[in-house]
Design an enzyme around this catalytic site. Structure first.
Site, mmCIF file in Angstrom:
data_model
loop_
_atom_site.group_PDB
_atom_site.id
_atom_site.type_symbol
_atom_site.label_atom_id
_atom_site.label_comp_id
_atom_site.label_asym_id
_atom_site.label_seq_id
_atom_site.Cartn_x
_atom_site.Cartn_y
_atom_site.Cartn_z
ATOM 1 N N ASP A 93 -38.244 28.008 37.232
ATOM 2 C CA ASP A 93 -38.408 26.551 37.199
ATOM 3 C C ASP A 93 -37.036 25.871 37.147
ATOM 4 O O ASP A 93 -36.437 25.766 36.083
ATOM 5 C CB ASP A 93 -39.250 26.159 35.974
ATOM 6 N N ASP A 147 -40.835 31.342 32.944
ATOM 7 C CA ASP A 147 -41.845 30.288 33.107
ATOM 8 C C ASP A 147 -43.124 30.803 33.774
ATOM 9 O O ASP A 147 -44.034 30.029 34.060
ATOM 10 C CB ASP A 147 -41.240 29.124 33.907
ATOM 11 N N ARG A 200 -48.425 21.640 35.107
ATOM 12 C CA ARG A 200 -49.754 21.016 35.148
ATOM 13 C C ARG A 200 -50.271 20.902 36.581
ATOM 14 O O ARG A 200 -51.476 20.905 36.814
ATOM 15 C CB ARG A 200 -49.711 19.657 34.434
ATOM 16 N N GLU A 247 -44.188 20.511 36.674
ATOM 17 C CA GLU A 247 -44.870 21.255 37.743
ATOM 18 C C GLU A 247 -45.984 22.152 37.222
ATOM 19 O O GLU A 247 -46.898 22.497 37.962
ATOM 20 C CB GLU A 247 -43.848 22.092 38.524
ATOM 21 N N LYS A 273 -33.215 20.379 36.521
ATOM 22 C CA LYS A 273 -32.880 20.601 35.107
ATOM 23 C C LYS A 273 -31.369 20.708 34.940
ATOM 24 O O LYS A 273 -30.674 21.098 35.874
ATOM 25 C CB LYS A 273 -33.511 21.920 34.620
ATOM 26 N N ASP A 329 -40.329 18.152 37.699
ATOM 27 C CA ASP A 329 -40.177 19.163 36.647
ATOM 28 C C ASP A 329 -41.448 19.313 35.811
ATOM 29 O O ASP A 329 -41.559 20.237 35.011
ATOM 30 C CB ASP A 329 -38.977 18.807 35.756
ATOM 31 N N LYS A 370 -50.076 29.902 33.977
ATOM 32 C CA LYS A 370 -49.009 29.268 34.765
ATOM 33 C C LYS A 370 -48.021 30.327 35.248
ATOM 34 O O LYS A 370 -47.458 31.058 34.443
ATOM 35 C CB LYS A 370 -48.290 28.223 33.903
HETATM 36 N N1 BES Z 1 -41.311 25.019 31.981
HETATM 37 C C1 BES Z 1 -41.001 23.738 31.444
HETATM 38 C C2 BES Z 1 -41.251 23.644 29.949
HETATM 39 C C3 BES Z 1 -40.407 24.517 29.070
HETATM 40 C C4 BES Z 1 -39.226 24.045 28.544
HETATM 41 C C5 BES Z 1 -40.837 25.774 28.707
HETATM 42 C C6 BES Z 1 -38.470 24.840 27.718
HETATM 43 C C7 BES Z 1 -40.076 26.568 27.864
HETATM 44 C C8 BES Z 1 -38.892 26.104 27.365
HETATM 45 C C9 BES Z 1 -41.849 22.680 32.121
HETATM 46 O O1 BES Z 1 -42.146 22.904 33.446
HETATM 47 C C10 BES Z 1 -41.091 21.400 32.059
HETATM 48 O O2 BES Z 1 -40.070 21.326 32.678
HETATM 49 N N2 BES Z 1 -41.616 20.425 31.329
HETATM 50 C C11 BES Z 1 -40.989 19.162 31.204
HETATM 51 C C12 BES Z 1 -42.048 18.101 31.361
HETATM 52 C C13 BES Z 1 -41.499 16.716 31.493
HETATM 53 C C14 BES Z 1 -40.738 16.564 32.775
HETATM 54 C C15 BES Z 1 -42.647 15.737 31.446
HETATM 55 C C16 BES Z 1 -40.337 19.082 29.843
HETATM 56 O O3 BES Z 1 -40.869 19.653 28.883
HETATM 57 O O4 BES Z 1 -39.270 18.493 29.740
HETATM 58 ZN ZN ZN Z 2 -42.124 24.868 34.051
HETATM 59 MN MN MN Z 3 -40.671 22.161 34.755
#
Ligand code: BES
Ligand code: ZN
Ligand code: MN
Length: 499
Positions: free
Chosen positions: A271, A289, A352, A350, A278, A348, A266
């Protein structure tokens, strides 16, 4: 920092600081005993006085006196003699490296005798070289004021053996350990760099530069080409960004024309969450990220440097995730390369979306096995914290190989479930699949989403969101981006090369 190997014993070396190990049993090996004699029994005296117990982390620094070709001797506790493992040796070397740097050790000669007798010489050389290379890493390139810069650096370390035969065996390990350490540090460099200085364009340039140096193939798929390839899922993430997306493909052929192992990382260089923005607090962490992309780029570079007899393709779909006027909006439906329709309920989620096309692309290249690496879900950090990477795997044999590779690397993993019941959470009313499954089992539903694009190919998904960074120095780990799981990926491919 350069690591060399020498035979002939520590006292033949000219250095600023000699390092010699003493185990908790207080028995001095021949190198330590010779130094002790040359210093008039100073080491045995410390043991008698109770200052030297041999526990790990203990260091006594002595002036070398006139008879040695060094200025100081650091006597280092090595713990229990029968407790030495590759992992403990690597960890001790990591901790030692920073102690030496803090004491301005200068040119260092380390007597490897005890560790290389407890293990074997090649394993010892590899573990210690890896530990030193990883432990001394720091990211300090943006300090411009002298007083903010680190005070000391170590330019040169010699690992010293008692004979040339033993030194040759150590050298084989050192060569490998340095490559594993340096490539991990390369991944750390890419991930630590802030997003304005590590855009998708810059990641691509760094990958191209590495590929040119190592003689491996590098293709950058630009937006127009990605459109022709129908990578609508990946491109939907790039919609809101002013930075052009770059889909990076690196190919290393160490085994002729056979089908490759695919490593998919990824590559979100920042992000923001997109329209599903966020919160401001800690958003800066999202410069990391693209740690998955950094890992797969670094790992394939290591395999090329090691001349591994294996074919590998590294795929890093890179883009920012930004909330621009042209950004993807919640509820939008996009189509992945393999034709799957996706309802983007949360922009968010993204990671996947870029992995879907990364994996579809890997399959189109005939991958025999796919490992994907992603800072995918905050929920992963909730579940396993910063200690273990969650692994989602559809194939027991692949899982065993991942576990062996992680064990060899000293990077901890834990298998997570993929029960079919979880599929219900990502059913969409309007498309084939939706990109969020709600709060319950957030890491699992993310993995289930990716699994849809994998099909029957053996696959392991590394959710590294919890382990992507460290808050403090410890062993081979240093504060900042961790470079986990670069070494597991390398060991996995090396294991497949061995058959
Ligand atoms: N890059 C983030 C996940 C992340 C969070 C990595 C904190 C490292 C530290 C990812 O893209 C994300 O935002 N995931 C969301 C998914 C949700 C919207 C289903 C999450 O984990 O809140
Ligand atoms: Zn992310
Ligand atoms: Mn995200």
């Amino acid at each position: 920092m350069e690591i060399t190997v020498a035979g002939g014993g520590i006292m033949a070396q000219t250095a600023d600081t000699y390092v010699v190990e003493v185990f908790a049993d207080g028995r001095l090996a021949s190198e330590a005993a010779a130094l002790d004699a040359a210093m008039g029994g100073a080491i045995t005296q410390l043991i008698q006085d109770g200052f030297l117990t041999g526990r790990p982390g203990e260091i006594n620094v002595l002036p070398a006196g006139r008879r040695l070709k060094a200025k100081r001797v650091a006597v280092v506790g090595a713990g229990k003699r029968d407790g030495v493992t590759i992992d403990s040796a690597r960890t001790r070397a990591g901790n030692l490296s920073r102690r030496l740097r803090d004491m301005n050790a200068g040119r260092v000669a380390i007597a490897l005798q005890e560790t290389s007798t407890a293990l074997d010489q090649t394993d010892a050389g590899r573990a210690v070289a890896e530990g030193l290379t990883l432990g001394l890493y720091r990211f300090d390139r943006h300090h411009t004021r002298e007083q903010d810069k680190p005070r000391y650096a170590i330019a040169h370390i010699t690992l010293v053996e008692t004979s040339t035969r033993r030194a040759n065996a150590v050298q084989r390990g050192v060569t490998e350990g340095v490559i594993l350490g340096e490539q991990t540090n390369f991944a750390r460099d890419l991930a630590n760099e802030p997003s304005n200085l590590m855009t998708p364009t810059i990641v691509a340039a760094r990958a191209q530069q590495m590929a040119a140096e190592l003689g491996i193939e590098c293709t950058i798929i630009e937006r127009a080409e990605a459109e022709r390839l129908k990578m609508g899922s990946y491109l939907s993430v790039a919609n809101g960004s002013a930075q052009p997306p770059k889909f990076i493909v690196l190919q290393y052929r160490g085994a002729g024309n056979g089908r490759p192992i695919a490593l998919v990382g990824k590559g979100i260089t920042f992000d923001t969450g997109g329209i599903s923005l966020k919160p401001a607090e800690n958003m800066d962490a999202m410069k990391g990220d693209m740690s998955g992309a950094a890992s797969v780029i670094a790992a394939i570079g290591a395999l090329a440097r090691l001349e591994a007899r294996v074919n590998v393709i590294a795929i890093a779909p890179c883009t920012e995730n930004m909330p621009g006027g042209t950004a993807t909006k919640p509820g939008d439906v996009v189509y992945a390369m393999d034709g799957t329709s996706i309802e983007v309920l949360n922009t968010d989620a993204e990671g996947r979306l870029v992995l879907a096309d990364g994996i579809a692309y890997a399959k189109s290249k005939g991958a025999t096995v796919i490992l994907d690496v992603a800072t995918l879900t905050g929920a992963m950090g909730v579940a396993l914290g910063g200690v273990r990477t969650g692994i989602f795997c559809n194939d027991d044999r692949t899982m065993t190989q991942v576990e062996r590779a992680a064990e060899a690397a000293g990077e901890k993993v834990w298998r997570m479930p993929l029960d079919p019941e979880y599929d219900d959470q990502i059913k969409s009313d309007v498309a084939d699949i939706k990109n969020t499954g709600g709060r319950p089992a957030g890491s699992i539903t993310a993995a289930k989403f990716i699994e849809r694009f994998v099909g029957d190919t053996p696959w392991a998904h590394f959710d590294i969101a919890g382990v992507m960074s460290k808050a403090s120095d410890n062993g081979v780990w240093v504060k900042g981006m961790s470079g986990n799981p670069v070494r597991t990926l390398i060991h996995f491919a090396l294991g497949r090369a061995r058959g």
